[in-house]
Enzyme design. Sequence first.
Site, mmCIF file in Angstrom:
data_model
loop_
_atom_site.group_PDB
_atom_site.id
_atom_site.type_symbol
_atom_site.label_atom_id
_atom_site.label_comp_id
_atom_site.label_asym_id
_atom_site.label_seq_id
_atom_site.Cartn_x
_atom_site.Cartn_y
_atom_site.Cartn_z
ATOM 1 C CB THR A 32 101.377 49.953 54.804
ATOM 2 O OG1 THR A 32 102.011 49.094 53.869
ATOM 3 C CG2 THR A 32 100.766 49.109 55.923
ATOM 4 C CB SER A 34 93.337 53.514 57.946
ATOM 5 O OG SER A 34 93.906 54.734 58.364
ATOM 6 C CE LYS A 98 105.305 56.133 54.769
ATOM 7 N NZ LYS A 98 103.955 55.780 55.246
ATOM 8 N N GLY A 99 105.520 54.901 59.734
ATOM 9 C CA GLY A 99 105.855 53.684 60.465
ATOM 10 C C GLY A 99 104.913 53.350 61.591
ATOM 11 N N GLY A 100 103.818 54.132 61.700
ATOM 12 C CA GLY A 100 102.812 53.806 62.704
ATOM 13 C C GLY A 100 102.270 52.399 62.523
ATOM 14 N N GLY A 101 102.281 51.938 61.282
ATOM 15 C CA GLY A 101 101.826 50.574 60.985
ATOM 16 C C GLY A 101 102.966 49.584 60.868
ATOM 17 C CD GLU A 107 104.997 52.521 55.188
ATOM 18 O OE1 GLU A 107 103.797 52.288 55.322
ATOM 19 O OE2 GLU A 107 105.639 53.211 56.001
HETATM 20 C C1 5RP Z 1 102.482 52.555 58.085
HETATM 21 C C2 5RP Z 1 102.519 54.012 57.828
HETATM 22 C C3 5RP Z 1 101.225 54.702 57.539
HETATM 23 O O1 5RP Z 1 101.337 55.377 56.340
HETATM 24 C C4 5RP Z 1 100.938 55.670 58.639
HETATM 25 O O2 5RP Z 1 100.963 54.975 59.868
HETATM 26 C C5 5RP Z 1 99.596 56.367 58.441
HETATM 27 O O3 5RP Z 1 98.569 55.424 58.602
HETATM 28 P P1 5RP Z 1 97.049 55.832 58.519
HETATM 29 O O4 5RP Z 1 96.774 56.179 57.101
HETATM 30 O O5 5RP Z 1 96.320 54.593 58.986
HETATM 31 O O6 5RP Z 1 96.827 56.997 59.459
HETATM 32 O O7 5RP Z 1 103.537 54.650 57.836
HETATM 33 O O8 5RP Z 1 103.738 52.064 58.452
#
Ligand code: 5RP
Length: 222
Positions: A32, A34, A98-101, A107
């Site tokens: 998940t 961008s 991870k987990g920014g989204g 995941e």
């Molecule tokens: C989502 C995630 C993403 O992999 C992480 O946030 C990186 O995101 P991006 O590719 O938009 O920088 O862990 O939960």
Amino acid sequence: MTQDEMKLAVAQAAVAYIQPKLSRDSIVGVGTGSTANFFIDELAKIKSLFEAAVASSEATAERLRSHGIEVYDMNSVDQMEVYVDGADEFDGRLNLIKGGGAALTREKIVADVAKEFVCIVDETKKVDLLGGFPLPVEVIPMARSQVARELVKLDCMPVYRDGVVTDNGNVILDLHGLEIEQPEALETQINNIVGVVTNGLFARRGANVVLMGTPEGVETLT
Ligand code: 5RP
């Protein structure tokens, strides 16, 4: 080269990396974010070479389906060739945050089933020590305050991610101020707090390979 151009380059590199491993009955786990979105768009070009995907979020499932890629429920899958996903930070031992989204729990579940975890990032995600990016923790809503009190004991500042509800109906606390010397131990310690679903450290099951986009091209790190 822009950050998006680096993300596209790693997405293309990831498809080239996984293609020889795929057969008509292969299942591909898809992350998940961008960078994962760039990957999905590239993966669609080889959709006839594998059976189906498993998605780590509702958003990813929707994007896969929009390309005509079949999405299987995790419970109907007992083996997966590969999982491809981004990260917010990674270190030299391929431990990740991870987990920014907010998709960290799904995941982690999908990554756990996959034979190989291919992490796709641009070079801005590389760090010597994890923790600069606030560590996400998914928490059962009724336990939020109690979990936050327990987390403060780890010498960090938990911040409630206001307005965010995960695909599992939970909330996120982001831990600021950590300098993570022992990622595996901290991952276990946080997960042992009652009310925590999981945290965004991927150390017990880190990446097997990181494809890192740089202005000079994509580097493969193992
Ligand atoms: C989502 C995630 C993403 O992999 C992480 O946030 C990186 O995101 P991006 O590719 O938009 O920088 O862990 O939960």
